[in-house]
Design a protein around this motif. Structure first.
Motif, short mmCIF file in Angstrom:
data_model
loop_
_atom_site.label_atom_id
_atom_site.label_comp_id
_atom_site.label_asym_id
_atom_site.label_seq_id
_atom_site.Cartn_x
_atom_site.Cartn_y
_atom_site.Cartn_z
N LEU A 270 0.99 -1.62 0.01
CA LEU A 270 -0.01 0.12 -0.16
C LEU A 270 1.03 1.58 -0.26
N THR A 271 1.82 1.35 0.34
CA THR A 271 2.87 2.67 1.27
C THR A 271 3.97 2.59 -0.46
N GLY A 272 4.09 1.78 -0.76
CA GLY A 272 4.89 1.89 -2.47
C GLY A 272 3.96 2.29 -3.62
N LEU A 273 2.26 1.93 -3.61
CA LEU A 273 1.28 2.43 -4.08
C LEU A 273 1.35 3.95 -4.20
N GLU A 274 0.83 4.34 -3.04
CA GLU A 274 0.67 5.50 -2.69
C GLU A 274 2.29 6.46 -3.03
N ALA A 275 3.04 6.31 -2.57
CA ALA A 275 4.26 6.79 -3.11
C ALA A 275 4.45 6.49 -4.65
N GLN B 98 4.81 10.16 -6.69
CA GLN B 98 6.31 10.50 -7.39
C GLN B 98 5.48 10.73 -8.85
N SER B 99 4.63 9.96 -9.14
CA SER B 99 4.26 10.44 -10.59
C SER B 99 4.03 11.61 -10.65
N GLY B 100 2.66 12.29 -9.65
CA GLY B 100 2.41 13.83 -9.97
C GLY B 100 0.92 13.74 -9.98
#
Length: 597
Positions: free
Chosen positions: A564-569, A573-575
């Protein structure tokens, strides 16, 4: 003075109407939705620049060549910033609301003009309608009609009705009384006097009222966006929720362009329907010389209509060619959705945005059309209960969203928790060395400017903080909880962190902010926050029966904290505005995270 329970009486009245007149509200909602969909389909059918050309021809016909060129350039700008579809949705909402408003305003204005008694009764009612904060109209609108475009139309009609009534009444009353007496002396019936004398002479004033109705309608589009009305109002609401200055500016400029176009065109049309206005225009054209005459040139109506028809036919031909491709989604067994539409709602919290756009991508890969709408928590649960939203993936139960579940739980389906346990907390930067628990905040309000930076006021965490946590630790009255938004809270955290200033913010776990900043979660030795929640997927009543396969996928859905935190990050990052690309990149890196079978 004894407490007057006016709000409770209004609540009882609304409940009574909902119980006994739900059939009527359903019929009105269906009518308005159908009209809005039809108008939106017509406006969105032509290619953007070709339709801009059609609107520019209208401006050329009504105001001259220069106005036509400026109109085309301005509308092309809307298309160039990628907001053409939203602009057409907004235009359809305004046009439908204007039709309903004028259908009520003109007859009421005529009645008020012909009867002083009716005018006296209408005046305070119109004052009430226009001075009541427009957002208040959304509350019964959501209750009666659910989320979507209909509450926005209803609120717009109520808010913009008074000027339509008043300008119609004013226009008729301004007609010279001696003319009316002369018509009556020659035996003219009251009906003919109205239709052949008063209304034609009152048309310029009535058109000014139409102009005001349209302008007030455009001023309501942002409020309509808060309840899922979409369009440019939805874009502005997303920009506010995400503190996205760029999107807010682009959507704001697009609204201004629509407002200026409609204002100038209705103003010019008002002059065209007035004999005095037509004579003034003819005099101005004959007096113009040189370049001024060229720029003010207006084509004959037949030429303008011919040009618009040619452009419309060209737009239709291009759309036919463009629409011959395969638009049916994946083939074979993968095409589970077969073009069916699912409506997803989400609160602008990071895990809600991440999980919503993840499911939007997964469902679209399997042939569904997915409408994802950002809503406030109250509107989201109301929409779920009313069936206007199919499901949402960010319900914090049993604590944070307990009040919504208590109110709407009998009309919802809980499809289970996909992440947990969570935790709610206040956090401070780690450089604030002497604050490690909620109790440590006592007596230190001056260092934090007496503020705790909060998130959306509708969030359950905010209710717990104000009603329970502050009181438990004796902080109620020493600190002010600042209502705002999650992006606003994060922006304030970033600003204070860069300046090494003390700041206390409302946060929760999991959240990517803990990996980006060195923060201290304030301990809660008294357990005021309650036990941790699970993040649940909640659907409307009957969803599992209507879409059993999707419901099974949602029940089996699980994510770890790392996922989950990886998807949020990845989304961070993508904006902003690139959530879909971020989700696709994350799925490539985590192909086994979500399997639908």
């Amino acid at each position: 003075m004894p407490r007057l329970h006016l709000g409770a009486w209004v609540d009882s009245g609304v409940d009574l109407l909902q119980r006994h007149l739900s059939w009527l509200f359903d019929a009105i909602g269906s009518l308005m939705t159908g009209l809005d969909d039809a108008v939106d389909a017509v406006l969105s059918a032509p290619a953007p620049l070709l339709f801009a050309g059609i609107l520019a021809v209208g401006a050329w016909w009504l105001r001259g060549l220069l106005a036509g060129l400026l109109a085309f350039a301005a509308l092309a700008l809307v298309d160039s910033v990628g907001l053409w579809s939203e602009a057409m949705s907004t235009l359809s909402l305004v046009l439908v609301a204007t039709v309903f408003t004028l259908a009520a305003a003109v007859p009421l204005g005529i009645l008020a003009a012909r009867s002083d008694r009716i005018s006296a009764v209408l005046r305070p009612a119109l004052d009430f309608m226009q001075t009541m904060p427009a957002m208040v109209y959304l509350i019964p609108g959501i209750v009666f009609f659910g989320v979507g475009v209909v509450p926005g139309i209803i609120a717009t009609v109520i808010f913009s009705l008074p000027p339509g009534v008043r300008m119609t009444e004013l226009g008729i009353r301004q007609v010279d009384g001696e003319l009316v007496e002369a018509a009556e002396a020659f035996g003219t019936t009251p009906r003919d006097t109205l239709l052949r004398l008063q209304l034609p002479l009152a048309l310029p004033t009535i058109m000014a009222g139409v102009n005001q109705v349209i302008m007030l309608g455009l001023s309501m589009v942002v409020i309509a966006g808060m309840v899922g009305g979409g369009g440019l109002g939805g874009a502005v609401y997303r920009a506010i929720g995400n503190v996205d200055i760029g999107l807010g500016f682009e959507a704001g400029v697009s609204i201004v362009i629509l407002a200026m176009y409609l204002d100038r065109m209705t103003g010019a049309l008002g002059r065209q329907v007035s004999p005095l206005g037509r004579r003034a225009l003819a005099g101005a054209r004959s007096a113009a010389t040189g370049a001024a005459r060229w720029w003010s040139h207006r084509p004959r109506p037949a030429h303008a209509v011919t040009g618009a028809v040619v452009l419309a036919l060209a737009a239709g031909a291009l759309n036919s060619v463009a629409g011959t491709g395969d638009q049916d989604g994946p083939a074979g067994a993968a095409n589970t959705g077969r073009g069916r539409t699912l409506s997803l709602g989400y609160i602008p919290w990071d895990e809600g945005i991440a999980s919503t756009f993840l499911w939007k991508e997964l469902l679209e890969q399997r042939g569904f059309k997915v409408d994802a709408r950002q809503l406030e928590a109250g509107a989201l649960y109301t929409g779920l209960a009313g069936g206007g939203v199919d499901f949402q993936t960010d319900s914090w139960l049993p604590v944070t969203h307990a009040r919504y579940w208590k109110k709407y739980g009998n009309e919802l389906e809980d499809l289970g928790s996909w992440y947990g346990p969570t935790s709610l907390e206040l956090s401070v930067p780690a450089y604030v060395k002497d604050v490690r628990s909620l109790a440590d905040l006592k007596g230190k309000a001056d260092r934090f400017k007496g503020r705790i930076i909060g998130i959306e006021p509708s969030a359950g965490e905010m209710s717990l903080l104000k009603d329970q946590v502050l009181d438990e630790y004796g902080l109620d009255g020493e600190y002010q909880v600042v209502d705002g938004s999650t992006p606003g809270m994060l922006a304030e955290l970033k600003r204070a962190y860069e300046k090494q200033e003390p700041v206390a913010v409302v946060l929760w776990s999991p959240h990517w902010a803990y990996s980006s900043y060195d923060l201290t979660k304030l301990r809660d030795p008294k357990g005021a926050w309650g036990r941790g929640d699970g993040i649940h997927t909640v659907a409307r009543k009957g969803f599992a029966e209507d879409e059993p396969e999707v419901a099974r996928w949602l029940r089996d859905f699980k994510l770890t904290e790392e996922q989950l935190t990886g998807l949020e990050a990845k989304i961070q990052q993508s904006g902003k505005g690139r959530e879909r690309q971020a989700v696709r990149a994350w799925l490539k890196e985590n192909p086994d995270a979500v399997r639908l079978s």
